[in-house]
Design a protein around this motif. Sequence first.
Motif, PDB file in Angstrom:
ATOM      1  N   MET A 145       0.843  -1.196   0.000  1.00 51.56           N
ATOM      2  CA  MET A 145       0.000   0.000   0.000  1.00 51.56           C
ATOM      3  C   MET A 145       0.881   1.250   0.000  1.00 51.56           C
ATOM      4  SD  MET A 145      -3.028   1.316  -0.066  1.00 51.56           S
ATOM      5  CE  MET A 145      -3.981  -0.181   0.072  1.00 51.56           C
ATOM      6  N   ASP A 146       0.542   2.229  -0.826  1.00 52.48           N
ATOM      7  CA  ASP A 146       1.293   3.472  -0.945  1.00 52.48           C
ATOM      8  C   ASP A 146       1.396   4.163   0.417  1.00 52.48           C
ATOM      9  OD1 ASP A 146       1.426   6.551  -1.476  1.00 52.48           O
ATOM     10  OD2 ASP A 146       2.027   5.626  -3.369  1.00 52.48           O
ATOM     11  N   SER A 147       2.596   4.654   0.744  1.00 55.88           N
ATOM     12  CA  SER A 147       2.832   5.263   2.055  1.00 55.88           C
ATOM     13  C   SER A 147       1.964   6.496   2.273  1.00 55.88           C
ATOM     14  CB  SER A 147       4.311   5.637   2.202  1.00 55.88           C
ATOM     15  OG  SER A 147       4.696   6.573   1.202  1.00 55.88           O
ATOM     16  N   ARG A 148       1.598   7.202   1.194  1.00 56.47           N
ATOM     17  CA  ARG A 148       0.759   8.399   1.347  1.00 56.47           C
ATOM     18  C   ARG A 148      -0.642   8.023   1.824  1.00 56.47           C
ATOM     19  NH1 ARG A 148       2.372  10.682  -4.506  1.00 56.47           N
ATOM     20  NH2 ARG A 148       2.515   8.419  -4.779  1.00 56.47           N
ATOM     21  N   ILE A 149      -1.131   6.858   1.395  1.00 57.64           N
ATOM     22  CA  ILE A 149      -2.437   6.388   1.849  1.00 57.64           C
ATOM     23  C   ILE A 149      -2.363   5.999   3.322  1.00 57.64           C
ATOM     24  CG2 ILE A 149      -4.174   4.584   1.587  1.00 57.64           C
ATOM     25  CD1 ILE A 149      -3.551   4.566  -1.403  1.00 57.64           C
ATOM     26  N   LEU A 150      -1.312   5.269   3.710  1.00 61.59           N
ATOM     27  CA  LEU A 150      -1.165   4.870   5.106  1.00 61.59           C
ATOM     28  C   LEU A 150      -1.000   6.080   6.010  1.00 61.59           C
ATOM     29  CD1 LEU A 150       1.122   1.710   4.784  1.00 61.59           C
ATOM     30  CD2 LEU A 150      -1.329   1.798   5.264  1.00 61.59           C
ATOM     31  N   ALA A 197      -8.617   1.377   8.561  1.00 56.71           N
ATOM     32  CA  ALA A 197      -9.597   1.045   7.520  1.00 56.71           C
ATOM     33  C   ALA A 197     -10.079   2.334   6.885  1.00 56.71           C
ATOM     34  CB  ALA A 197     -10.774   0.268   8.106  1.00 56.71           C
ATOM     35  N   ILE A 198     -10.665   2.189   5.729  1.00 59.28           N
ATOM     36  CA  ILE A 198     -11.193   3.358   5.033  1.00 59.28           C
ATOM     37  C   ILE A 198     -12.659   3.107   4.727  1.00 59.28           C
ATOM     38  CG2 ILE A 198     -10.625   2.672   2.651  1.00 59.28           C
ATOM     39  CD1 ILE A 198      -9.442   5.648   2.493  1.00 59.28           C
ATOM     40  N   ILE A 219      -8.592   4.634  -4.007  1.00 67.00           N
ATOM     41  CA  ILE A 219      -8.343   5.407  -2.777  1.00 67.00           C
ATOM     42  C   ILE A 219      -7.414   6.572  -3.066  1.00 67.00           C
ATOM     43  CG2 ILE A 219      -7.303   5.316  -0.484  1.00 67.00           C
ATOM     44  CD1 ILE A 219      -8.176   2.308  -0.426  1.00 67.00           C
ATOM     45  N   PHE A 220      -6.332   6.300  -3.797  1.00 66.12           N
ATOM     46  CA  PHE A 220      -5.368   7.356  -4.099  1.00 66.12           C
ATOM     47  C   PHE A 220      -6.026   8.479  -4.889  1.00 66.12           C
ATOM     48  CE2 PHE A 220      -1.842   9.310  -6.440  1.00 66.12           C
ATOM     49  CZ  PHE A 220      -0.966   9.566  -5.397  1.00 66.12           C
ATOM     50  N   SER A 221      -6.866   8.125  -5.851  1.00 66.97           N
ATOM     51  CA  SER A 221      -7.560   9.124  -6.659  1.00 66.97           C
ATOM     52  C   SER A 221      -8.453  10.003  -5.800  1.00 66.97           C
ATOM     53  CB  SER A 221      -8.391   8.442  -7.750  1.00 66.97           C
ATOM     54  OG  SER A 221      -9.228   9.359  -8.410  1.00 66.97           O
ATOM     55  N   LEU A 222      -9.191   9.380  -4.889  1.00 73.31           N
ATOM     56  CA  LEU A 222     -10.132  10.134  -4.057  1.00 73.31           C
ATOM     57  C   LEU A 222      -9.420  10.992  -3.008  1.00 73.31           C
ATOM     58  CD1 LEU A 222     -12.801   7.322  -3.626  1.00 73.31           C
ATOM     59  CD2 LEU A 222     -13.136   9.477  -4.841  1.00 73.31           C
ATOM     60  N   ILE A 223      -8.268  10.536  -2.548  1.00 77.30           N
ATOM     61  CA  ILE A 223      -7.519  11.299  -1.544  1.00 77.30           C
ATOM     62  C   ILE A 223      -6.809  12.499  -2.149  1.00 77.30           C
ATOM     63  CG2 ILE A 223      -5.489  11.221  -0.026  1.00 77.30           C
ATOM     64  CD1 ILE A 223      -6.257   8.371   0.686  1.00 77.30           C
ATOM     65  N   THR A 224      -6.207  12.305  -3.321  1.00 76.52           N
ATOM     66  CA  THR A 224      -5.287  13.310  -3.855  1.00 76.52           C
ATOM     67  C   THR A 224      -5.882  14.219  -4.913  1.00 76.52           C
ATOM     68  OG1 THR A 224      -4.463  11.781  -5.545  1.00 76.52           O
ATOM     69  CG2 THR A 224      -3.332  11.802  -3.411  1.00 76.52           C
ATOM     70  N   LYS A 274     -13.628  16.033 -12.711  1.00 76.10           N
ATOM     71  CA  LYS A 274     -13.521  15.194 -13.900  1.00 76.10           C
ATOM     72  C   LYS A 274     -13.098  13.764 -13.546  1.00 76.10           C
ATOM     73  CE  LYS A 274     -12.442  19.005 -17.078  1.00 76.10           C
ATOM     74  NZ  LYS A 274     -11.443  19.572 -18.012  1.00 76.10           N
ATOM     75  N   GLU A 275     -12.527  13.580 -12.348  1.00 76.70           N
ATOM     76  CA  GLU A 275     -12.102  12.258 -11.927  1.00 76.70           C
ATOM     77  C   GLU A 275     -13.278  11.325 -11.674  1.00 76.70           C
ATOM     78  OE1 GLU A 275      -8.697  10.802 -10.789  1.00 76.70           O
ATOM     79  OE2 GLU A 275      -8.541  12.011 -12.593  1.00 76.70           O
ATOM     80  N   ILE A 276     -14.479  11.865 -11.535  1.00 73.99           N
ATOM     81  CA  ILE A 276     -15.630  11.049 -11.180  1.00 73.99           C
ATOM     82  C   ILE A 276     -15.848   9.930 -12.187  1.00 73.99           C
ATOM     83  CG2 ILE A 276     -17.359  12.485 -12.348  1.00 73.99           C
ATOM     84  CD1 ILE A 276     -17.802  10.760  -8.947  1.00 73.99           C
TER      85      ILE A 276
END
Length: 250
Positions: free
Chosen positions: A1-6, A116-117, A175-180, A185-187
């Motif tokens: 898992m990407d460290s930015r998510i953690l 958890a998310i 998750i990364f898309s929604l966080i960052t 337009k990302e929808i």
Amino acid sequence: MDSRILNFLEKITEEERDILANKKINNSIYTNDKDFTKVEANKVIDAGSLINIRPHTRFIDFPQHTHEFVEAIYVLRGNITNIINNEEIKMHRGDILFLNRNISHAIKATDKNDLAINFFIKPNFFDESLSMLKEDNYIKAFITNALKNHKKVGQFLLFKTEGIIPIENTLENLIFSLITNKNSKEININKKLIGILFMYLTQTNSALQKDIKVNSEQKFGKIIESYIDTEYTTATLWEISDRLNMTIFQ
């Protein structure tokens, strides 16, 4: 898992600091009612959005409640225990739980290392996902029921996805898309990611652990039976109505 998510999940949130200080939930975060019985969409999903994510709130029990949206819980580290229809559903790393609008559940308190998310999703977000599922299957039925909002039937799907790389990668991308990325337009990309996730889940037969539908009449019966068994010496109609979130007319 990407460290930015953690890192996003590990931080003690303002809500959690308040819980640690006051030992109670601030109901106004989730509902306009004084009682925590239903989480309202306009409280946890931004205006104009169809989906939102947030770290699962730790350190306190969440009482029995329903939602005005579909909820998904994905465990990245540790454990989370849900209580659904008087049954403990223990989730571990890699587990993902989908709950429709009519399922009622409670959540036991977690500690700092349980990460958890939560995905909060309005049903019409699934329009494109539904079109991507060509064959009838349990996920397609789940989405259809969520869109139709059958008020008497609650449903949840539990998947064990640890080690299933395509599913883990799809969830991490979502998750990364929604966080960052807050770009509207990302929808469309996120809708497709959810559709791809569902396609992987239906093709991985071993991932599905539970597919449970709960009729509201059955649920009420079990609540009443459990209450009378444990509180028979002091049981009152008013207490039962409160547990069922119903009103007594005099």
